[in-house]
Design an enzyme around this catalytic site. Structure first.
Site, PDB file in Angstrom:
ATOM      1  N   LYS A  99      47.122  44.003  39.208  1.00 36.49           N
ATOM      2  CA  LYS A  99      48.027  43.725  38.093  1.00 36.49           C
ATOM      3  C   LYS A  99      48.563  44.841  37.423  1.00 36.49           C
ATOM      4  O   LYS A  99      49.599  45.134  37.478  1.00 36.49           O
ATOM      5  CB  LYS A  99      47.362  42.968  37.145  1.00 36.49           C
ATOM      6  CG  LYS A  99      48.414  42.472  36.186  1.00 36.49           C
ATOM      7  CD  LYS A  99      47.794  41.317  35.238  1.00 36.49           C
ATOM      8  CE  LYS A  99      48.852  40.745  34.233  1.00 36.49           C
ATOM      9  NZ  LYS A  99      48.321  39.849  33.161  1.00 36.49           N
ATOM     10  N   ARG A 159      41.508  35.538  36.666  1.00 37.41           N
ATOM     11  CA  ARG A 159      40.619  34.306  37.253  1.00 37.41           C
ATOM     12  C   ARG A 159      41.485  32.986  37.299  1.00 37.41           C
ATOM     13  O   ARG A 159      41.032  32.141  37.762  1.00 37.41           O
ATOM     14  CB  ARG A 159      39.296  34.252  36.578  1.00 37.41           C
ATOM     15  CG  ARG A 159      39.461  33.974  35.001  1.00 37.41           C
ATOM     16  CD  ARG A 159      37.957  34.124  34.627  1.00 37.41           C
ATOM     17  NE  ARG A 159      38.039  33.963  32.981  1.00 37.41           N
ATOM     18  CZ  ARG A 159      38.096  35.131  32.329  1.00 37.41           C
ATOM     19  NH1 ARG A 159      38.636  36.413  32.713  1.00 37.41           N
ATOM     20  NH2 ARG A 159      38.129  35.222  31.069  1.00 37.41           N
ATOM     21  N   GLU A 214      38.308  49.843  42.390  1.00 35.97           N
ATOM     22  CA  GLU A 214      37.854  49.600  43.777  1.00 35.97           C
ATOM     23  C   GLU A 214      38.941  49.047  44.743  1.00 35.97           C
ATOM     24  O   GLU A 214      38.912  49.690  45.743  1.00 35.97           O
ATOM     25  CB  GLU A 214      36.871  48.408  43.607  1.00 35.97           C
ATOM     26  CG  GLU A 214      35.687  48.585  42.762  1.00 35.97           C
ATOM     27  CD  GLU A 214      35.776  48.147  41.240  1.00 35.97           C
ATOM     28  OE1 GLU A 214      34.870  48.017  40.749  1.00 35.97           O
ATOM     29  OE2 GLU A 214      36.985  48.396  41.039  1.00 35.97           O
ATOM     30  N   LYS A 271      32.655  49.704  33.494  1.00 37.54           N
ATOM     31  CA  LYS A 271      33.935  50.643  33.965  1.00 37.54           C
ATOM     32  C   LYS A 271      33.846  52.089  33.367  1.00 37.54           C
ATOM     33  O   LYS A 271      34.066  53.093  34.308  1.00 37.54           O
ATOM     34  CB  LYS A 271      35.124  49.832  33.783  1.00 37.54           C
ATOM     35  CG  LYS A 271      35.270  48.908  34.610  1.00 37.54           C
ATOM     36  CD  LYS A 271      36.801  48.144  34.448  1.00 37.54           C
ATOM     37  CE  LYS A 271      36.909  46.948  35.300  1.00 37.54           C
ATOM     38  NZ  LYS A 271      38.344  46.193  35.225  1.00 37.54           N
TER      39      LYS A 271
END
Length: 536
Positions: A195, A253, A201, A505
């Site tokens: 997004k 999700r 990753e 993170k």
């Protein structure tokens, strides 16, 4: 608007009293013996999904109190706030409108822009085969991977010939390397799903894929790489000119219905993607309009709360008896545990009760030969969710079709047998009456029988789909989404943020240069020791 938390409802205390009086000792075998219509009373057909709730440790009195709990917590008003586009994700100031993504054309909030985005995405998806691509590599992680990967696997029977989908998510190079080794760069399309186009990753894998493509002589990045991202500037800097954006009211999700579903549309075609949306929309309408007592997402969530907060069951196992749904448990792990794995309420106050259960599972019959031993005879009671599909779709003919149809009956028999065995169990006396296999001479018959007995009274729910189609899968996934919403609404938590993933993170970004330099100054003893060991 502020809504009461579940423990602030008078029904909460009444539920605790009912659990102590009748719930703790509730026996499914006795319930079926005394309630001849229990199956009919506790089964429900919703759009595309038939649900048998009869093997759950719940009675009419508990359900009545749970429905009162939902009323006290303003569930219907909370539901309407979501559908109306209010900023119910209050910690991020965002609406939660994945339902708008599957509303029919001409309806729903943001209808015109949603349909424009959908048309553009589907037009591109349907053009991929004609563009000479044979392989599509989708690079994303979390919500940008789990949903699309699960759906493409589930709907393989609807896949377009000549196109093979590959999903890469892990930053571990062992995920990407074997995929690239088998591909021809000239006929490979890469879809980069992020997004913000900043996901660590995903960017690492995207840059590695780009380097592989260029090392093989590829030059047309704009043709072979597209992005599903709202950050067109960052995608453009990468060399991507075809970018499909979406909105901040689409949570990760909950995003497979958006342009994040591009690999799904490529795999099954635009018409089938629309059927997927239509199935989800049908479940949306059921959730929005059915009375609470006949509303399947609501009933499932109420049973979840009954189990989690009163019975103390800490996990739920999902056992889909269809190989196509083998990725569903992993998808549901994120959907439920990232949504409802919260320890504070909407006001930031610590919760005095448990929230999300651990969700886990494996496709049947594989799971039977792995963890079902614990389900049947272990010390923990773990509710199980079985998913069966009446009519298979193998795509073969002749004698092989006959054999596979026969195997499907075996599969269904296993599904029914496992839920039956969990409920019925086997007493020591019943085990004594059976011919036991040869045992050690030091063990008497009574001891062997105790090993061969099963406590039973272990709860389960069974869902039945007529077939695993785009429409039925859409309805099933939407069912789980709304169930999670209801649980979170009653627990008084924000089901739509995920701050718990942020700390790791941030620490990762700080540790990455230390793995190069070896600097351990200021680190805790364990992290410093591990870093030194990895550098040695």
């Amino acid at each position: 608007m502020k809504f009461p938390r579940c423990d602030q409802s008078p029904a909460w205390g009444a539920l605790q009293a009912h659990y102590e009086a009748a719930g703790r000792s509730f026996d499914l075998r006795q319930a079926f013996a005394t309630e001849p219509d229990r199956f009919a009373d506790w089964s429900l057909r919703s759009p595309e999904v038939f649900a048998d709730l009869s093997k759950n440790r719940i009675d009419a009195a508990a359900l009545k109190l749970l429905l009162q709990l939902a009323q006290d917590c303003g569930l219907e008003s909370q539901r309407e706030a979501m559908f109306a586009g209010e900023a119910i994700n209050h910690t991020e100031g965002r609406a939660v409108l994945h339902t708008a993504l599957r509303a029919p054309a001409g309806s729903g909030l943001h209808g015109a822009e949603v349909q424009a985005s959908l048309e553009r995405m589907l037009a591109f998806a349907d053009s991929v085969p004609a563009a000479g691509f044979t392989d599509v590599v989708h690079i994303g992680i979390g919500g940008s991977d789990l949903g699309p990967a699960m759906v493409v696997q589930a709907l393989q029977a609807y896949g377009r010939p000549g196109i093979k989908l590959h999903f890469v998510s892990n930053v571990d190079g062992h995920d990407l390397a074997p995929v690239l080794q088998a591909l021809n760069p000239a006929s490979t399309l890469f879809v980069i799903a992020s997004k913000t186009f900043t996901t660590q990753e995903t960017l690492a894998n995207a840059l590695a894929a780009k380097a592989w493509f260029q090392a093989a002589g590829g030059t047309d990045i704009a043709k072979h790489f597209v992005a599903t991202s709202s950050n067109t500037q960052a995608a453009g800097a990468f060399g991507i000119t075809t970018t499909f954006g979406f909105w901040d009211w689409v949570g990760g999700r909950y995003s497979l219905w958006s342009v994040i579903g591009l690999p799904i549309a490529i795999a099954i075609g635009g018409e089938n993607f629309r059927a997927l949306l239509a199935g989800a929309n049908a479940m949306d309408e059921h959730f929005r309009s059915a009375p609470l007592a006949q509303n399947l997402p609501v009933l499932l969530a109420l049973i979840d709360i009954w189990y989690r907060n009163f019975h103390g069951f800490t996990s739920r196992s999902v056992a889909p008896y269809h190989q196509g749904l083998k990725r569903l448990p992993a998808y549901l792990q994120q959907l439920e545990m990232e949504s409802n794995g919260k320890g504070v309420d909407r006001e930031g106050q610590a919760l005095p009760y448990a929230t999300s259960p651990v969700v886990w599972g494996e496709a049947g019959t594989n799971g039977q030969h792995a963890y079902f031993q614990m389900l049947h005879q272990g010390t923990d009671v773990i509710p199980v969710e079985f998913i069966a599909v009446k009519t298979p779709r193998f795509g073969v003919s002749g004698e092989l079709l006959e054999r596979l149809n026969d195997q499907h009956q075996k599969l269904l028999a296993n599904c029914l047998a496992q839920s039956q065995a969990l409920m019925q169990g086997k007493s020591v006396e019943e085990a004594l009456g059976e011919k036991a296999p040869t045992a050690s001479a030091s063990l008497d018959a009574q001891t062997v029988a105790r090993h061969r007995s099963f406590p039973g009274n272990r709860p389960s729910t069974t869902f039945v789909l007529d077939e695993l189609s785009p429409r039925s899968l859409g309805a099933l996934v939407a069912l789980y989404e709304h169930r999670v919403f209801v649980s979170g609404a009653l627990w008084g938590i924000n089901s739509f943020d995920q701050w718990g993933v942020e700390l790791g993170k941030a620490l990762c970004s700080a540790l990455l240069p230390r793995l190069v330099s070896g600097d351990v100054a200021g680190l805790d003893g364990s992290t410093a020791g591990l870093l030194k060991h990895l550098k040695a």
